[in-house]
Design an enzyme around this catalytic site. Structure first.
Site, PDB file in Angstrom:
ATOM      1  N   ALA A  49       0.519  -9.972   2.856  1.00 46.41           N
ATOM      2  CA  ALA A  49       1.833 -10.514   2.521  1.00 46.41           C
ATOM      3  C   ALA A  49       1.703 -11.196   1.161  1.00 46.41           C
ATOM      4  CB  ALA A  49       2.275 -11.504   3.590  1.00 46.41           C
TER       5      ALA A  49
ATOM      6  N   GLY B 133      -1.588  -8.883   6.048  1.00 45.11           N
ATOM      7  CA  GLY B 133      -0.464  -8.035   6.398  1.00 45.11           C
ATOM      8  C   GLY B 133      -0.720  -6.556   6.081  1.00 45.11           C
TER       9      GLY B 133
ATOM     10  N   GLU C   9      -2.535  -5.313   9.026  1.00 43.41           N
ATOM     11  CA  GLU C   9      -1.563  -5.271  10.127  1.00 43.41           C
ATOM     12  C   GLU C   9      -0.603  -4.099   9.980  1.00 43.41           C
ATOM     13  OE1 GLU C   9      -0.570  -9.407   9.284  1.00 43.41           O
ATOM     14  OE2 GLU C   9      -0.932  -9.857  11.392  1.00 43.41           O
TER      15      GLU C   9
ATOM     16  N   GLU D   1      -6.309 -14.520   6.701  1.00 45.26           N
ATOM     17  CA  GLU D   1      -5.295 -15.595   6.752  1.00 45.26           C
ATOM     18  C   GLU D   1      -5.919 -16.965   6.988  1.00 45.26           C
ATOM     19  OE1 GLU D   1      -5.019 -12.657   8.223  1.00 45.26           O
ATOM     20  OE2 GLU D   1      -2.986 -11.874   7.987  1.00 45.26           O
TER      21      GLU D   1
HETATM   22  N1  CO8 Z   1      -0.179 -11.894  -2.591  1.00 41.88           N
HETATM   23  C1  CO8 Z   1       0.227 -12.039  -3.871  1.00 41.88           C
HETATM   24  N2  CO8 Z   1      -0.488 -11.582  -4.907  1.00 41.88           N
HETATM   25  C2  CO8 Z   1      -1.665 -10.992  -4.647  1.00 41.88           C
HETATM   26  C3  CO8 Z   1      -2.151 -10.823  -3.355  1.00 41.88           C
HETATM   27  C4  CO8 Z   1      -1.353 -11.307  -2.271  1.00 41.88           C
HETATM   28  N3  CO8 Z   1      -1.698 -11.155  -0.997  1.00 41.88           N
HETATM   29  N4  CO8 Z   1      -3.356 -10.203  -3.398  1.00 41.88           N
HETATM   30  C5  CO8 Z   1      -3.614  -9.995  -4.702  1.00 41.88           C
HETATM   31  N5  CO8 Z   1      -2.598 -10.465  -5.472  1.00 41.88           N
HETATM   32  C6  CO8 Z   1      -2.492 -10.435  -6.936  1.00 41.88           C
HETATM   33  C7  CO8 Z   1      -3.389 -11.479  -7.567  1.00 41.88           C
HETATM   34  O1  CO8 Z   1      -2.759 -12.733  -7.553  1.00 41.88           O
HETATM   35  C8  CO8 Z   1      -3.558 -10.916  -8.949  1.00 41.88           C
HETATM   36  O2  CO8 Z   1      -2.386 -11.193  -9.701  1.00 41.88           O
HETATM   37  P1  CO8 Z   1      -2.538 -11.742 -11.218  1.00 41.88           P
HETATM   38  O3  CO8 Z   1      -3.233 -10.626 -11.959  1.00 41.88           O
HETATM   39  O4  CO8 Z   1      -1.116 -11.963 -11.628  1.00 41.88           O
HETATM   40  O5  CO8 Z   1      -3.349 -12.994 -11.119  1.00 41.88           O
HETATM   41  C9  CO8 Z   1      -3.582  -9.408  -8.714  1.00 41.88           C
HETATM   42  O6  CO8 Z   1      -2.982  -9.206  -7.420  1.00 41.88           O
HETATM   43  C10 CO8 Z   1      -4.978  -8.843  -8.684  1.00 41.88           C
HETATM   44  O7  CO8 Z   1      -5.736  -9.569  -7.735  1.00 41.88           O
HETATM   45  P2  CO8 Z   1      -7.171 -10.225  -8.082  1.00 41.88           P
HETATM   46  O8  CO8 Z   1      -7.251 -10.572  -9.515  1.00 41.88           O
HETATM   47  O9  CO8 Z   1      -7.408 -11.313  -7.094  1.00 41.88           O
HETATM   48  O10 CO8 Z   1      -8.124  -8.965  -7.781  1.00 41.88           O
HETATM   49  P3  CO8 Z   1      -9.652  -8.990  -7.270  1.00 41.88           P
HETATM   50  O11 CO8 Z   1     -10.116  -7.583  -7.372  1.00 41.88           O
HETATM   51  O12 CO8 Z   1     -10.422 -10.064  -7.973  1.00 41.88           O
HETATM   52  O13 CO8 Z   1      -9.571  -9.420  -5.731  1.00 41.88           O
HETATM   53  C11 CO8 Z   1      -8.692  -9.351  -3.481  1.00 41.88           C
HETATM   54  C12 CO8 Z   1      -8.928  -8.592  -4.801  1.00 41.88           C
HETATM   55  C13 CO8 Z   1     -10.004  -9.652  -2.799  1.00 41.88           C
HETATM   56  C14 CO8 Z   1      -7.837  -8.440  -2.602  1.00 41.88           C
HETATM   57  C15 CO8 Z   1      -7.942 -10.674  -3.770  1.00 41.88           C
HETATM   58  O14 CO8 Z   1      -6.810 -10.390  -4.561  1.00 41.88           O
HETATM   59  C16 CO8 Z   1      -7.472 -11.402  -2.533  1.00 41.88           C
HETATM   60  O15 CO8 Z   1      -8.257 -12.053  -1.867  1.00 41.88           O
HETATM   61  N6  CO8 Z   1      -6.152 -11.305  -2.248  1.00 41.88           N
HETATM   62  C17 CO8 Z   1      -5.554 -12.021  -1.135  1.00 41.88           C
HETATM   63  C18 CO8 Z   1      -5.892 -11.370   0.179  1.00 41.88           C
HETATM   64  C19 CO8 Z   1      -5.277 -12.160   1.294  1.00 41.88           C
HETATM   65  O16 CO8 Z   1      -5.594 -13.316   1.529  1.00 41.88           O
HETATM   66  N7  CO8 Z   1      -4.367 -11.526   2.055  1.00 41.88           N
HETATM   67  C20 CO8 Z   1      -3.730 -12.137   3.186  1.00 41.88           C
HETATM   68  C21 CO8 Z   1      -2.420 -12.683   2.770  1.00 41.88           C
HETATM   69  S1  CO8 Z   1      -1.671 -13.631   4.070  1.00 41.88           S
HETATM   70  C22 CO8 Z   1      -0.955 -12.457   5.031  1.00 41.88           C
HETATM   71  O17 CO8 Z   1      -1.023 -11.292   4.797  1.00 41.88           O
HETATM   72  C23 CO8 Z   1      -0.222 -12.973   6.205  1.00 41.88           C
HETATM   73  C24 CO8 Z   1       0.441 -11.832   6.913  1.00 41.88           C
HETATM   74  C25 CO8 Z   1       1.535 -12.368   7.716  1.00 41.88           C
HETATM   75  C26 CO8 Z   1       2.530 -11.279   7.970  1.00 41.88           C
HETATM   76  C27 CO8 Z   1       3.636 -11.840   8.735  1.00 41.88           C
HETATM   77  C28 CO8 Z   1       4.671 -10.780   8.972  1.00 41.88           C
HETATM   78  C29 CO8 Z   1       5.696 -11.176   9.980  1.00 41.88           C
END
Ligand code: CO8
Length: 261
Positions: free
Chosen positions: A69, A112, A115, A135
């Protein structure tokens, strides 16, 4: 071809009966913002009503199926806001689609994203795919089925480990524990998913829909209730021309010609 903000939609297969839906928000690793999920729900619901399509393949980019998400979008939300607005309620639309969906996962399927792949019916992974429910690291818990569907895929111990640590697993392990049904080299993944989708689309549409509904019932109910439901669905197929055609074609040693009736 219709233009979408966050998706690319294409028709695939020799008989043009497979829809390929690609998440396309590369700047944020396909983070599933509200707009993307709204668009995805609408597109899937439209495809679900399209008689020409027999199966759907859902994929992302080579780098990310979806990184979860959208964290930026959620950052300042309050309890009252998320409850009041039914935050992310529209996600459940994906699990209500009647046609089979194959998730073809390259790169990250996190939070997400993981999921979303589990709401699909079959998950194929590219060799570099990584799955996780991170999460807990963000101070929250999975909210789109991660604590419910993941244990049904992989059992309690592994699901607990993933949900409580936030650690990611690689494609090979995801295959070993039954989260994904096959792993392919990244550049062959979509072709393989389309091949399976074509096979599914070659069967009777109505019977495929009933079969999906019957298998999904296994995750919703007791064994006795599920078996009772299955038996009734099985009986129901005897009211279909396609059931008669399938068995007649076997007896006459020819290919069946299904009409979806
Ligand atoms: N949300 C928003 N932006 C994101 C997300 C995200 N989940 N993941 C990556 N991005 C963005 C980064 O902010 C970055 O943007 P910018 O260049 O503007 O800074 C760009 O994507 C590239 O990401 P990274 O620079 O971080 O890339 P890396 O290769 O260094 O890392 C990762 C990749 C490991 C995937 C890292 O981006 C990461 O850890 N992302 C977050 C993963 C995460 O925590 N996901 C869970 C989110 S919470 C969730 O999903 C709850 C679900 C609930 C659903 C409910 C439905 C009813």
């Amino acid at each position: 071809q219709k233009k979408y903000e966050y998706l690319l939609v294409d028709i695939k297969g020799k008989n043009s009966n497979v829809a390929l839906v690609q998440l396309n928000r590369p700047k944020a690793l396909n983070a599933l913002c509200d707009g993307l999920m709204r668009e995805l729900s609408t597109v899937l619901e439209t495809i679900d009503k399209d008689d020409k399509i027999g199966c759907i393949v859902l994929t992302g980019s080579t780098r990310a199926f979806a990184a979860g998400a959208d964290i930026r979008e959620m950052q300042n939300n309050t309890l009252a806001q998320v409850v009041g607005a039914g935050f992310l309620d529209q996600w459940s639309a994906v699990a209500k689609i009647k046609k089979p969906i194959i998730a073809a996962v390259n790169g990250f399927a996190l939070g997400g994203g993981c999921e979303l792949s589990m709401m699909c019916d079959i998950i194929y992974a590219g060799e570099e795919a990584e799955f996780g429910q991170p999460e807990i690291i963000l101070g929250t818990i999975p909210g789109a089925g991660g604590t419910q569907r993941l244990p049904r895929y992989v059992g309690k111990s592994k699901a607990m480990e993933m949900v409580l640590t936030g650690n990611r697993i690689k494609a090979k392990e995801a295959h070993q524990i039954g989260l994904v049904s096959a792993v392919y080299p990244a550049n062959q993944l979509i072709d393989e998913a389309v091949k399976t989708a074509e096979k599914i689309a070659s069967h009777s549409r109505i019977v495929v829909q009933l079969a999906k509904e019957a298998v999904n019932t296994a995750f919703e109910t007791t064994l006795a209730e599920g078996n009772r439901f299955e038996k009734r669905i099985f009986h129901t197929t005897f009211g279909l021309a396609d059931r008669k055609e399938g068995m007649t074609a076997f007896v006459e040693k020819r290919k069946p010609n299904f009409t979806g009736q």
